[in-house]
Write a protein that holds these residues in place. Structure first.
Motif, short mmCIF file in Angstrom:
data_model
loop_
_atom_site.label_atom_id
_atom_site.label_comp_id
_atom_site.label_asym_id
_atom_site.label_seq_id
_atom_site.Cartn_x
_atom_site.Cartn_y
_atom_site.Cartn_z
N TYR A 244 45.27 28.46 13.80
CA TYR A 244 44.76 28.33 15.16
C TYR A 244 45.48 27.27 15.99
O TYR A 244 45.67 27.44 17.19
N GLU B 261 50.83 23.08 22.00
CA GLU B 261 49.63 22.81 22.79
C GLU B 261 49.17 21.37 22.62
O GLU B 261 48.71 20.73 23.57
N TYR C 124 50.85 43.61 29.36
CA TYR C 124 50.70 42.46 30.26
C TYR C 124 51.84 42.37 31.29
O TYR C 124 51.76 41.57 32.23
N ASP D 159 48.63 32.52 34.89
CA ASP D 159 47.84 32.21 33.69
C ASP D 159 46.83 33.31 33.39
O ASP D 159 46.62 33.68 32.23
N ARG D 160 46.18 33.84 34.45
CA ARG D 160 45.20 34.92 34.24
C ARG D 160 45.86 36.17 33.68
O ARG D 160 45.23 36.93 32.94
N THR E 264 48.53 36.20 31.76
CA THR E 264 49.22 35.89 30.51
C THR E 264 48.30 36.13 29.31
O THR E 264 47.13 35.79 29.36
N PRO E 265 48.82 36.72 28.24
CA PRO E 265 47.97 36.89 27.04
C PRO E 265 47.53 35.55 26.49
O PRO E 265 48.21 34.53 26.67
N ASN E 266 46.38 35.54 25.83
CA ASN E 266 45.85 34.32 25.22
C ASN E 266 46.81 33.84 24.13
O ASN E 266 47.03 34.55 23.15
N GLU F 73 46.40 31.96 21.72
CA GLU F 73 45.78 31.89 20.39
C GLU F 73 45.82 33.24 19.67
O GLU F 73 45.64 33.30 18.45
N GLN F 74 46.06 34.31 20.41
CA GLN F 74 46.04 35.65 19.81
C GLN F 74 47.43 36.21 19.57
O GLN F 74 47.58 37.38 19.21
#
Length: 238
Positions: A118, A123, A202, A225-226, A228-230, A232-233
């Motif tokens: 994770y 980050e 995306y 940002d909205r 963009t894929p997360n 974390e995934q």
């Protein structure tokens, strides 16, 4: 926090979250187990009236010794330090402590070569750079970002999905947006996204976000940002 208080707070979490509550076994170690304290702190941190207790619990794990042979154990310590720093970063008077604790998280995360499940090292560094920016250390933060970018120069094919580059360029994009330089902000975000795995679904949304022709750079970056894929995934190489 006493054992009794600890168990009371567990039931606060379980009752508040209802069907979405974590299994009680997550806290089986009780107040004496730093893992259980860290896990409870993450949930209490989501409740404004219990944030002071979350900070107390997070602070109690600062000296915990994770098993450096187990990626999950190191990651849990890093995640707790990151959570503590995030809470402290909200108040001006504790932002210096927040910087200390994200530095500890970085040191812990980079003490091994594990690719964590994770936690993204990039980050963690972005958390550090954003705090430095808040504390008036922007020039030093930018220099660190440039050093990180330079360190990976020419390695794009070897390390195509690079969290250091994604978060580094993203930080530079947001600084450019604050300075009102739209084209430079967009350029940096293009470079950031080149370091990320972008699923085809995306691509159109990102193209639309970048196509905005007005001068509100912060708004454009929010839209990017909205779209963009997360992170974390996604798959990351580092």
């Amino acid at each position: 926090m006493t054992q009794e208080q600890f168990h009371e707070r567990i039931h606060v979490v379980l009752d508040r979250l209802g069907a979405a509550a974590p299994p009680h076994e997550l806290f089986a170690g009780g107040a004496e187990d730093w893992h259980a304290r860290a896990r409870l702190a993450h949930f209490l941190a989501q409740m404004p009236e219990h944030r002071a207790e979350a900070i107390e619990l997070f602070q109690s794990i600062i000296d915990a010794d994770p098993n450096e042979e187990l990626a999950q154990d190191v990651e849990e310590k890093v995640y707790a330090l990151q959570g503590l720093s995030a809470l402290e970063a909200r108040e001006k008077e504790t932002q210096a402590a927040a910087l200390d604790h994200i530095n500890m998280a970085i040191e812990c995360a980079e003490s091994t070569d594990f690719l964590y499940k994770y936690i993204l090292r990039g980050e963690l560094w972005a958390d550090r750079w954003n705090l430095m920016h808040k504390l008036g250390m922007t020039e030093e933060a930018e220099a660190e970002v440039d050093e990180r970018i330079a360190a990976f120069d020419g390695l794009e094919d070897t390390v195509p999905h690079n969290s250091y580059l994604y978060y580094g360029y993203r930080f530079k994009a947001h600084l450019a947006a604050e300075r009102g330089v739209v084209l430079i902000a967009k350029d940096y975000m293009h470079m950031a996204l080149h370091a990320m795995e972008i699923p085809p679904t995306y691509e159109q949304g990102l193209a639309d976000a970048f196509a905005a022709s007005h001068e509100n750079a912060s708004w454009i970056l929010r839209e990017i940002d909205r779209a963009t894929p997360n992170p974390e995934q996604l798959h990351w190489d580092i």
